[in-house]
Design an enzyme around this catalytic site. Structure first.
Site, PDB file in Angstrom:
ATOM      1  N   LYS A  65     -67.343  46.474  -9.384  1.00 52.35           N
ATOM      2  CA  LYS A  65     -68.914  45.341 -10.102  1.00 52.35           C
ATOM      3  C   LYS A  65     -70.100  45.824 -10.653  1.00 52.35           C
ATOM      4  O   LYS A  65     -70.571  44.856 -11.167  1.00 52.35           O
ATOM      5  CB  LYS A  65     -69.199  45.024  -8.047  1.00 52.35           C
ATOM      6  N   ASP A 102     -71.586  37.844  -3.101  1.00 48.16           N
ATOM      7  CA  ASP A 102     -71.440  38.935  -1.967  1.00 48.16           C
ATOM      8  C   ASP A 102     -72.553  38.160  -0.779  1.00 48.16           C
ATOM      9  O   ASP A 102     -72.699  38.148   0.259  1.00 48.16           O
ATOM     10  CB  ASP A 102     -71.436  40.324  -1.854  1.00 48.16           C
ATOM     11  N   GLY A 127     -77.250  51.290  -0.095  1.00 49.29           N
ATOM     12  CA  GLY A 127     -76.035  51.326  -1.346  1.00 49.29           C
ATOM     13  C   GLY A 127     -75.964  50.366  -1.970  1.00 49.29           C
ATOM     14  O   GLY A 127     -76.442  48.918  -1.744  1.00 49.29           O
ATOM     15  N   ARG A 150     -79.613  56.506   6.469  1.00 43.63           N
ATOM     16  CA  ARG A 150     -78.987  58.271   6.748  1.00 43.63           C
ATOM     17  C   ARG A 150     -79.842  59.041   5.828  1.00 43.63           C
ATOM     18  O   ARG A 150     -80.834  60.010   6.465  1.00 43.63           O
ATOM     19  CB  ARG A 150     -77.572  58.376   6.513  1.00 43.63           C
TER      20      ARG A 150
HETATM   21  P1  ATR Z   1     -71.250  50.677  -0.892  1.00 39.34           P
HETATM   22  O1  ATR Z   1     -71.619  50.276  -2.103  1.00 39.34           O
HETATM   23  O2  ATR Z   1     -70.087  50.074  -0.073  1.00 39.34           O
HETATM   24  O3  ATR Z   1     -72.209  50.220  -0.414  1.00 39.34           O
HETATM   25  P2  ATR Z   1     -72.012  53.055  -1.291  1.00 39.34           P
HETATM   26  O4  ATR Z   1     -73.334  52.839  -2.430  1.00 39.34           O
HETATM   27  O5  ATR Z   1     -71.172  54.628  -1.478  1.00 39.34           O
HETATM   28  O6  ATR Z   1     -71.511  52.050  -0.639  1.00 39.34           O
HETATM   29  O7  ATR Z   1     -73.658  53.664  -0.462  1.00 39.34           O
HETATM   30  C1  ATR Z   1     -72.804  53.829   1.254  1.00 39.34           C
HETATM   31  C2  ATR Z   1     -73.909  53.737   1.943  1.00 39.34           C
HETATM   32  O8  ATR Z   1     -73.358  54.144   3.072  1.00 39.34           O
HETATM   33  C3  ATR Z   1     -75.561  54.711   2.136  1.00 39.34           C
HETATM   34  O9  ATR Z   1     -76.339  53.875   2.631  1.00 39.34           O
HETATM   35  C4  ATR Z   1     -74.312  55.936   3.322  1.00 39.34           C
HETATM   36  O10 ATR Z   1     -75.716  56.528   3.283  1.00 39.34           O
HETATM   37  P3  ATR Z   1     -75.898  57.560   2.088  1.00 39.34           P
HETATM   38  O11 ATR Z   1     -76.799  57.076   1.231  1.00 39.34           O
HETATM   39  O12 ATR Z   1     -76.786  58.547   3.103  1.00 39.34           O
HETATM   40  O13 ATR Z   1     -75.254  58.959   1.688  1.00 39.34           O
HETATM   41  C5  ATR Z   1     -73.794  54.797   3.913  1.00 39.34           C
HETATM   42  N1  ATR Z   1     -73.154  56.127   4.628  1.00 39.34           N
HETATM   43  C6  ATR Z   1     -71.855  56.394   4.149  1.00 39.34           C
HETATM   44  N2  ATR Z   1     -71.134  57.171   5.195  1.00 39.34           N
HETATM   45  C7  ATR Z   1     -72.229  56.812   6.505  1.00 39.34           C
HETATM   46  C8  ATR Z   1     -72.668  57.724   7.855  1.00 39.34           C
HETATM   47  N3  ATR Z   1     -71.182  58.295   8.312  1.00 39.34           N
HETATM   48  N4  ATR Z   1     -72.968  57.113   8.905  1.00 39.34           N
HETATM   49  C9  ATR Z   1     -74.280  56.351   8.158  1.00 39.34           C
HETATM   50  N5  ATR Z   1     -74.525  56.070   6.955  1.00 39.34           N
HETATM   51  C10 ATR Z   1     -73.540  56.147   5.903  1.00 39.34           C
END
Ligand code: ATR
Length: 270
Positions: A65, A102, A127, A150
């Site tokens: 994307k 989306d 994210g 987080r």
């Molecule tokens: P996407 O494009 O699907 O949003 P991404 O940009 O990798 O994927 O973002 C993933 C998000 O999920 C992030 O906000 C991540 O938190 P961090 O910024 O702290 O890494 C969050 N995330 C992933 N695993 C997590 C968990 N176990 N608990 C809480 N937040 C989580």
């Protein structure tokens, strides 16, 4: 009309089934919607080849994307804000328009459960998934939007970026700093993909709360279990978001607005 979805992997995508079902509603002749498995480092080449061979547009799924965003000649406001493109349209002059449906897909699905106007919305995660939905959510004039992550700094940064683009109060906090009660709580983290729980404070699920899990097909995720225990009125997974983003994309290509309901029923029974 020649369309396709680009992704890697791509075999799992339901978009061809959904788009062909929409085309059938209108009896569109010569509607083709294929799957293209692009190499991880070769999205642009795959797209340009498809266009050179007469492709007129399509969809983009993970992990492309952001690549698609960089390949477009023009962007809709929501794609620019998302910095990601899930829908492509080749214009008559051969240039490529990038859209991101989306977020509006999510909003359309949420509207089945409540009006967002005046509501408090909590989005978990900071994210790409979150970036894609803030502008369309704000369009329905909620009371405020809180982004909780987080890594708190990412939530604060994202909220600050959007604060100048929307006229709805928005702030970013750490997950364990969320306070107050919300009408809509959206899990836009990738935690559920790995079956991980998100550490959420108690008491944030308001009466009538819609708890929305963007991921679908994972059964009851830890987030949904938490929401159920907290008494959320509606537990919703992201299948509707998938169908409604497809409705918006189909309309962009054809000018026709398909009926989502029969397609929903077909996917639920699949
Ligand atoms: P996407 O494009 O699907 O949003 P991404 O940009 O990798 O994927 O973002 C993933 C998000 O999920 C992030 O906000 C991540 O938190 P961090 O910024 O702290 O890494 C969050 N995330 C992933 N695993 C997590 C968990 N176990 N608990 C809480 N937040 C989580």
């Amino acid at each position: 009309m020649r369309l396709a979805i680009f992704g890697n992997p791509i075999a799992q995508s339901k978009s061809p089934i959904i788009q062909c079902a929409f085309a059938e509603q209108f009896g569109l002749p010569d509607f083709e919607y294929g799957r293209i498995l692009a190499p991880v480092d070769g999205f642009a080449e795959s797209l340009h080849r498809f266009v050179a061979e007469g492709g007129q547009g399509g969809n983009v799924t993970a992990p492309f994307k952001e690549d698609a965003f960089r390949c477009c000649d023009r962007l809709t406001a929501r794609a620019a804000a998302a910095q990601a493109v899930n829908t492509l349209k080749v214009e008559a002059d051969g240039t490529i328009l990038g859209d991101n449906t989306d977020g509006i897909g999510l909003v359309m699905d949420l509207r089945r459960f409540c009006s967002l106007a005046g509501k408090r919305i909590l989005v978990l995660g900071a994210g790409g998934a979150t970036r894609g939905v803030i502008l369309p959510l704000a369009g329905d004039k909620p009371a405020d939007i809180v982004i909780a992550n987080r890594t708190a700094a990412k939530a604060v940064d994202l909220a600050s970026t959007f604060s100048t683009k929307i006229d709805v109060p928005i702030c970013g906090v750490a997950l364990d700093q969320v306070c107050g009660v919300f009408d809509v709580i959206i899990d836009a983290t990738s935690a559920s993909l790995g079956g991980e729980a998100i550490p959420l404070p108690v008491g944030i699920f308001g009466t009538g709360c819609v708890a929305y899990e963007m991921v679908y097909g994972k059964g009851q995720t830890p987030f949904m279990r938490r929401a159920a225990e907290a008494g959320a009125a509606h537990l919703v997974e992201g299948l509707g978001m998938l169908v409604y983003q497809a409705v918006e994309a189909f309309e962009l290509w054809t000018g026709l607005r398909p009926d989502a309901e029969p397609v929903f029923a077909m996917l639920r029974n699949a």
